[in-house]
Design an enzyme around this catalytic site. Sequence first.
Site, PDB file in Angstrom:
ATOM      1  N   ARG A  50       0.886  -1.266  -0.004  1.00  0.00           N
ATOM      2  CA  ARG A  50      -0.225  -0.031   0.014  1.00  0.00           C
ATOM      3  C   ARG A  50       0.788   1.247  -0.072  1.00  0.00           C
ATOM      4  O   ARG A  50       0.611   2.236  -0.673  1.00  0.00           O
ATOM      5  CB  ARG A  50      -0.951  -0.082   1.292  1.00  0.00           C
ATOM      6  N   LYS A 149      -2.506   6.911   1.248  1.00  0.00           N
ATOM      7  CA  LYS A 149      -2.154   7.361   2.566  1.00  0.00           C
ATOM      8  C   LYS A 149      -1.180   8.429   2.624  1.00  0.00           C
ATOM      9  O   LYS A 149       0.301   8.093   2.920  1.00  0.00           O
ATOM     10  CB  LYS A 149      -1.704   6.176   3.383  1.00  0.00           C
ATOM     11  N   GLU A 182     -15.618   7.234   6.142  1.00  0.00           N
ATOM     12  CA  GLU A 182     -14.826   6.312   7.169  1.00  0.00           C
ATOM     13  C   GLU A 182     -14.675   7.251   8.418  1.00  0.00           C
ATOM     14  O   GLU A 182     -15.390   8.304   8.329  1.00  0.00           O
ATOM     15  CB  GLU A 182     -13.438   5.961   6.606  1.00  0.00           C
TER      16      GLU A 182
HETATM   17  N1  PMP Z   1      -8.688   5.278   7.692  1.00  0.00           N
HETATM   18  C1  PMP Z   1      -7.915   6.319   7.885  1.00  0.00           C
HETATM   19  C2  PMP Z   1      -8.058   7.828   7.576  1.00  0.00           C
HETATM   20  C3  PMP Z   1      -6.739   5.679   8.477  1.00  0.00           C
HETATM   21  O1  PMP Z   1      -5.979   6.748   8.648  1.00  0.00           O
HETATM   22  C4  PMP Z   1      -6.324   4.543   8.979  1.00  0.00           C
HETATM   23  C5  PMP Z   1      -5.313   3.827   9.595  1.00  0.00           C
HETATM   24  N2  PMP Z   1      -5.125   4.355  10.735  1.00  0.00           N
HETATM   25  C6  PMP Z   1      -7.460   3.625   8.579  1.00  0.00           C
HETATM   26  C7  PMP Z   1      -8.615   4.065   7.838  1.00  0.00           C
HETATM   27  C8  PMP Z   1      -7.583   2.316   8.764  1.00  0.00           C
HETATM   28  O2  PMP Z   1      -6.641   1.712   7.942  1.00  0.00           O
HETATM   29  P1  PMP Z   1      -5.721   0.172   8.534  1.00  0.00           P
HETATM   30  O3  PMP Z   1      -6.725  -0.915   8.745  1.00  0.00           O
HETATM   31  O4  PMP Z   1      -4.941  -0.071   7.359  1.00  0.00           O
HETATM   32  O5  PMP Z   1      -4.897   0.706   9.528  1.00  0.00           O
END
Ligand code: PMP
Length: 283
Positions: A50, A149, A182
């Site tokens: 990722r 990200k 989210e």
């Molecule tokens: N959404 C956002 C905006 C995030 O920064 C994160 C990670 N902290 C997540 C969702 C969750 O992603 P992951 O399960 O890959 O940590």
Amino acid sequence: MKIYIDGEYYDKADARVPVFDHGLLYGDGVFEGIRIYRGKVFKLREHVERLYRSAKALLLDIPMRTGEMENAVLETVKRNEKQDGYIRLIVTRGVGALGIDPVSCERATVIIIVADIQLYPEEYYRSGISIVTASSRRVPSDCLDPRIKSLNYLNNILAKIEARQAGCLEAVMLNREGFVSECTGDNIFIAKGGGLFTPAAYHGALDGITRQTVMQVAESLGIPAHETALTRYDLYTADECFMTGTGAEIIPVIKIDGRKVGDGVPGPVTERLRKGFGELIMA
Ligand code: PMP
């Protein structure tokens, strides 16, 4: 604490980045948060992949191959002797001139920090947490795709401040069309009628690795999981709701904008998934 910067290891007090790094000047860079469980790095390959996808979308050239990156992460974990912890992997555009043009940045900077994880307080995993809807919207994917990200978390930070002001620890963010995307640092799911539902990446969600893992766990438990458009009404009228993230794992949500979700206590589907996820990370 030993911090990796471009192949060298530094003590915390000596681990510094130059003020001309575009990661600092413009938030120009990408990152990952990764967990260490019982000495093993959880889903390292997925996180590194990722990271490289985020970098590719930003035309950010990471000066090492994915295998070398994985080894650098593993070596930093080893040097820090952490059995359980959190890894922050950062790639910035690197040092350049003051203008935004990345052409002046000759080489990206790679930083790896291994630290302790700060989870939500333990009691929330038993009793569930309350969240609110933030008025700050998720950046639309035609402006900056939320699947990247990046080091630019300003709208999430504004939403986080709104959560705090409302006496909550998390806020749910909507996209420009008003659909749920989210939370500020976590993905969101609802359970309804025996099935699981979560927004798709194109609704403005990060393609969370915990989210993917939870969907796999759901499948193995015979719980059908779907990506779908959700509105706040869907959250309010769900049987259950929970958030997922590397730091949070799976955390039950029991109140949204003052509405009790289901019975206002963590539900059986969330508990089954938490158990299944717990078994997976301990495997
Ligand atoms: N959404 C956002 C905006 C995030 O920064 C994160 C990670 N902290 C997540 C969702 C969750 O992603 P992951 O399960 O890959 O940590």
